[in-house]
Design a protein around this motif. Sequence first.
Motif, PDB file in Angstrom:
ATOM      1  N   ARG A  98       0.385  -1.327  -0.407  1.00 18.94           N
ATOM      2  CA  ARG A  98       0.115   0.232  -0.311  1.00 18.94           C
ATOM      3  C   ARG A  98       1.014   1.118  -0.264  1.00 18.94           C
ATOM      4  NH1 ARG A  98      -5.195   0.035   3.851  1.00 18.94           N
ATOM      5  NH2 ARG A  98      -5.020  -2.254   3.339  1.00 18.94           N
ATOM      6  N   ALA A  99       1.753   1.488   1.147  1.00 16.44           N
ATOM      7  CA  ALA A  99       2.629   2.764   0.396  1.00 16.44           C
ATOM      8  C   ALA A  99       3.480   2.620  -0.273  1.00 16.44           C
ATOM      9  CB  ALA A  99       3.601   2.711   1.343  1.00 16.44           C
ATOM     10  N   LEU A 100       3.999   1.106  -1.738  1.00 14.39           N
ATOM     11  CA  LEU A 100       4.407   1.388  -3.097  1.00 14.39           C
ATOM     12  C   LEU A 100       3.375   2.138  -4.074  1.00 14.39           C
ATOM     13  CD1 LEU A 100       7.009  -1.333  -3.415  1.00 14.39           C
ATOM     14  CD2 LEU A 100       7.253   1.008  -3.363  1.00 14.39           C
ATOM     15  N   ARG A 101       2.432   1.639  -3.448  1.00 14.06           N
ATOM     16  CA  ARG A 101       1.162   1.987  -4.370  1.00 14.06           C
ATOM     17  C   ARG A 101       0.909   3.504  -4.246  1.00 14.06           C
ATOM     18  NH1 ARG A 101      -0.001   0.125  -8.863  1.00 14.06           N
ATOM     19  NH2 ARG A 101      -0.846  -2.039  -7.832  1.00 14.06           N
ATOM     20  N   TRP A 102       0.858   4.466  -2.446  1.00 15.75           N
ATOM     21  CA  TRP A 102       1.013   5.149  -2.596  1.00 15.75           C
ATOM     22  C   TRP A 102       1.325   6.418  -3.534  1.00 15.75           C
ATOM     23  CZ3 TRP A 102       3.765   8.872   1.022  1.00 15.75           C
ATOM     24  CH2 TRP A 102       2.811  10.367   0.512  1.00 15.75           C
ATOM     25  N   ALA A 103       3.356   5.939  -2.756  1.00 12.87           N
ATOM     26  CA  ALA A 103       4.267   6.977  -3.375  1.00 12.87           C
ATOM     27  C   ALA A 103       3.898   6.765  -4.906  1.00 12.87           C
ATOM     28  CB  ALA A 103       5.476   6.147  -3.432  1.00 12.87           C
ATOM     29  N   GLN A 104       3.837   5.633  -5.466  1.00 16.26           N
ATOM     30  CA  GLN A 104       3.407   5.922  -7.225  1.00 16.26           C
ATOM     31  C   GLN A 104       2.559   6.973  -7.045  1.00 16.26           C
ATOM     32  OE1 GLN A 104       0.962   2.337  -8.433  1.00 16.26           O
ATOM     33  NE2 GLN A 104       2.671   2.134 -10.642  1.00 16.26           N
ATOM     34  N   PHE A 105       0.971   7.016  -6.750  1.00 16.56           N
ATOM     35  CA  PHE A 105      -0.441   7.506  -7.387  1.00 16.56           C
ATOM     36  C   PHE A 105       0.025   8.966  -6.341  1.00 16.56           C
ATOM     37  CE2 PHE A 105      -4.346   9.379  -7.193  1.00 16.56           C
ATOM     38  CZ  PHE A 105      -4.886   8.937  -7.853  1.00 16.56           C
ATOM     39  N   ALA A 106       0.561   9.548  -5.574  1.00 13.92           N
ATOM     40  CA  ALA A 106       0.770  11.038  -5.458  1.00 13.92           C
ATOM     41  C   ALA A 106       1.963  11.319  -5.871  1.00 13.92           C
ATOM     42  CB  ALA A 106       1.157  10.765  -3.884  1.00 13.92           C
ATOM     43  N   GLY A 107       3.305  10.210  -6.141  1.00 15.10           N
ATOM     44  CA  GLY A 107       3.867  11.058  -6.959  1.00 15.10           C
ATOM     45  C   GLY A 107       3.453  11.177  -8.775  1.00 15.10           C
ATOM     46  N   MET A 108       2.905  10.733  -8.481  1.00 17.36           N
ATOM     47  CA  MET A 108       2.029  10.981 -10.500  1.00 17.36           C
ATOM     48  C   MET A 108       0.901  12.337 -10.183  1.00 17.36           C
ATOM     49  SD  MET A 108       0.187   7.873 -11.777  1.00 17.36           S
ATOM     50  CE  MET A 108       1.914   6.496 -12.231  1.00 17.36           C
ATOM     51  N   GLY A 109       0.751  13.216  -9.024  1.00 18.11           N
ATOM     52  CA  GLY A 109       0.203  13.986  -8.770  1.00 18.11           C
ATOM     53  C   GLY A 109      -1.552  13.553  -9.076  1.00 18.11           C
ATOM     54  N   THR A 125      -6.262  11.445  -4.946  1.00 14.63           N
ATOM     55  CA  THR A 125      -7.486  11.289  -3.998  1.00 14.63           C
ATOM     56  C   THR A 125      -6.585   9.072  -3.514  1.00 14.63           C
ATOM     57  OG1 THR A 125      -8.430  10.515  -6.017  1.00 14.63           O
ATOM     58  CG2 THR A 125      -9.705  12.346  -5.325  1.00 14.63           C
ATOM     59  N   SER A 126      -5.921   9.307  -3.314  1.00 13.82           N
ATOM     60  CA  SER A 126      -4.981   8.510  -2.718  1.00 13.82           C
ATOM     61  C   SER A 126      -6.246   7.051  -2.424  1.00 13.82           C
ATOM     62  CB  SER A 126      -3.871   8.198  -2.118  1.00 13.82           C
ATOM     63  OG  SER A 126      -4.135   8.852  -1.642  1.00 13.82           O
ATOM     64  N   TRP A 127      -7.090   7.632  -0.829  1.00 13.96           N
ATOM     65  CA  TRP A 127      -7.791   7.426  -0.666  1.00 13.96           C
ATOM     66  C   TRP A 127      -8.438   6.066  -1.428  1.00 13.96           C
ATOM     67  CZ3 TRP A 127     -13.161   7.067  -0.941  1.00 13.96           C
ATOM     68  CH2 TRP A 127     -13.476   8.151  -1.637  1.00 13.96           C
ATOM     69  N   ALA A 128      -9.438   6.811  -2.617  1.00 17.94           N
ATOM     70  CA  ALA A 128      -9.890   6.159  -3.732  1.00 17.94           C
ATOM     71  C   ALA A 128      -9.147   4.762  -4.427  1.00 17.94           C
ATOM     72  CB  ALA A 128     -10.567   7.112  -4.229  1.00 17.94           C
ATOM     73  N   VAL A 129      -8.052   4.670  -4.416  1.00 21.11           N
ATOM     74  CA  VAL A 129      -7.198   3.886  -5.130  1.00 21.11           C
ATOM     75  C   VAL A 129      -7.140   2.797  -4.228  1.00 21.11           C
ATOM     76  CG1 VAL A 129      -4.961   3.214  -6.545  1.00 21.11           C
ATOM     77  CG2 VAL A 129      -6.527   5.606  -6.983  1.00 21.11           C
ATOM     78  N   LEU A 130      -5.901   3.819  -2.764  1.00 21.37           N
ATOM     79  CA  LEU A 130      -6.080   2.163  -1.861  1.00 21.37           C
ATOM     80  C   LEU A 130      -7.205   1.595  -1.047  1.00 21.37           C
ATOM     81  CD1 LEU A 130      -3.610   4.252  -0.076  1.00 21.37           C
ATOM     82  CD2 LEU A 130      -2.910   2.407  -1.931  1.00 21.37           C
ATOM     83  N   SER A 131      -8.905   2.123  -1.668  1.00 25.77           N
ATOM     84  CA  SER A 131      -9.832   1.326  -1.640  1.00 25.77           C
ATOM     85  C   SER A 131     -10.535  -0.141  -2.641  1.00 25.77           C
ATOM     86  CB  SER A 131     -10.832   2.365  -1.069  1.00 25.77           C
ATOM     87  OG  SER A 131     -10.469   2.997  -0.388  1.00 25.77           O
ATOM     88  N   THR A 132      -9.406  -0.419  -3.816  1.00 23.04           N
ATOM     89  CA  THR A 132      -9.391  -0.843  -4.512  1.00 23.04           C
ATOM     90  C   THR A 132      -8.326  -2.434  -4.461  1.00 23.04           C
ATOM     91  OG1 THR A 132      -8.257   0.252  -6.269  1.00 23.04           O
ATOM     92  CG2 THR A 132     -10.365   0.532  -5.790  1.00 23.04           C
ATOM     93  N   ARG A 133      -8.277  -3.283  -5.596  1.00 23.39           N
ATOM     94  CA  ARG A 133      -7.415  -4.640  -5.181  1.00 23.39           C
ATOM     95  C   ARG A 133      -6.054  -3.322  -5.424  1.00 23.39           C
ATOM     96  NH1 ARG A 133      -9.312  -7.994  -8.279  1.00 23.39           N
ATOM     97  NH2 ARG A 133     -11.368  -7.703  -8.667  1.00 23.39           N
ATOM     98  N   LEU A 134      -6.055  -2.322  -6.478  1.00 28.23           N
ATOM     99  CA  LEU A 134      -4.592  -2.076  -6.501  1.00 28.23           C
ATOM    100  C   LEU A 134      -3.961  -1.438  -5.573  1.00 28.23           C
ATOM    101  CD1 LEU A 134      -5.123   0.719  -9.482  1.00 28.23           C
ATOM    102  CD2 LEU A 134      -4.602  -1.479  -8.970  1.00 28.23           C
ATOM    103  N   LYS A 135      -4.068  -1.759  -3.816  1.00 28.26           N
ATOM    104  CA  LYS A 135      -3.806  -1.509  -3.020  1.00 28.26           C
ATOM    105  C   LYS A 135      -2.924  -2.940  -2.639  1.00 28.26           C
ATOM    106  CE  LYS A 135      -6.841  -3.687   0.273  1.00 28.26           C
ATOM    107  NZ  LYS A 135      -7.854  -4.247  -0.208  1.00 28.26           N
TER     108      LYS A 135
END
Length: 506
Positions: free
Chosen positions: A251-262, A265-275
């Motif tokens: 989850r930390a990696l996915r958050w960093a990836q999404f936040a780094g893209m700008g 709404t990381s909470w929405a992404v991290l609520s899916t299978r992409l976590k």
Amino acid sequence: MTTALARPAFDDALRHYAATLGFPSLSSYIIWCRKNGLAIQRDKTENQLAIERQLAADTLRPIAPHPGRSHTPGRARLIDRAFRGEIPPDEMYPLSRKLVALFAAVEDPQRRQALYRLLKHAERRADLLGLKTGFLNRTREEGNNYEDALGQLARHYGDWLRPVEEWRTDLLSPRAQFRSLTRYLLARYEVPPFMDTAFLQGDLPTAHREQEWFKHIGIGQNIRKADLPLRLTKRMAHLFPNANRHWPISRALRWAQFAGMGGGTSWAVLSTRLKDYQRDESFWETVMLFFANQPMLEPTYIGPIVDYIYYQKFVPQQSPGPNGQFIEGPPAQPNFSMKGRSIIKLLRLVDEWHGDLNADDYALGEEDAWEASGFREFEWEEEDAFSGERVQWSIRELHTALDLLAEGRVMHHCAASYARRCSEGERSVWSMQLTYPAKLPQRILTIALDNHKKTVVDYRGKYNMHPHDNKRTAKKHWQDRPYLYYLRQSPRILRLWMEREDLRHD
């Protein structure tokens, strides 16, 4: 020449150095330095250190390290007996079983000896033993205890930077003690707190891979150079250490990836299978970039879009064969790509797909049924401030494909997509309903559970709305005021049920 007290690990390294001189704590060493006119600084020359060692040897009375608060001779003897294989089956209490299993799983004599040293020292100097859970959000999972975590640390005995017997700590929390121990053994530089979860997942290949990342960071290497399943830019790598300390590493990696893209709404992404880690991460990177480039997208749409994309590109389709059995074929769109996608058209496809799912019930017959999950249903009566009447809340499990079909049609979402996993016992779906006096129940919220982990993995109102959604302005995605009021009340009722059934949020 200066010592190797690296700046990022200054406190731990200096605490260890103070302990070798005979000081019980870092603060007592600092006071001693001040009284004797010695420098207190990050880097000391070899000559300064030699003077300190000689002065300490001449003036300090040797003090035997005292055991930790939780040290018990009986538990220390239990570790000895488990190491020697002397615990009979009829004497196996939970801790005994865990210790026996730990030693039985190790064939390498040197690793077995390292595990013994770790357990003995941790028992004497820390408060880690006793099957304490180590990771708040995954308390029921196998491997989420410090005995198994020490077993994973023993795997890396060849990479230990310092002898375990010299580790000391004045920290009180087991989690803080374990964090200190892992960095003492495997790190010269600062390692983010959430990286401890690499050792709290049991003996799994994914955990082994994450443990290598821990060591990689601990010796001062950039996380981008590690064997990661996904690509990180420099900005993403810079953000990575700032992830929530209670998250798993995926989850930390996915958050960093999404936040780094700008993405905002990381909470929405991290609520899916992409976590979690995904196959074909290069494709999912394009999906993440698509979301990051849609700042006006309602965040609660992200989950349904991810489900749609996953189903189209990766899930084999089933169709009835000539003998009545279902035949598994390729995914609907194995070459699905985000290139040139319009958000408006994609949302239309997602809505149509949800309707199709509710129509064909995910290739299950409407009469298909499955056994109850084992969790109890729930009822709650109260005075309703909105209507002024006494109302009854209920949470009921849906046991058939027809139940899911009806729930999805009324709530306008894809509850039917859970049918197969419900039939396999992995998931269960629940309907929260509200009943007025002399009126039919009104469906308010649909809840999905992971039966094995005892976690709520998702909960949605009509049109996939979360309880605190603003009114949607898109076509067909608005609701009247009473429903929105009760939707916002639903988390309180959900929480009452979760507390009774000992459930947790994913």
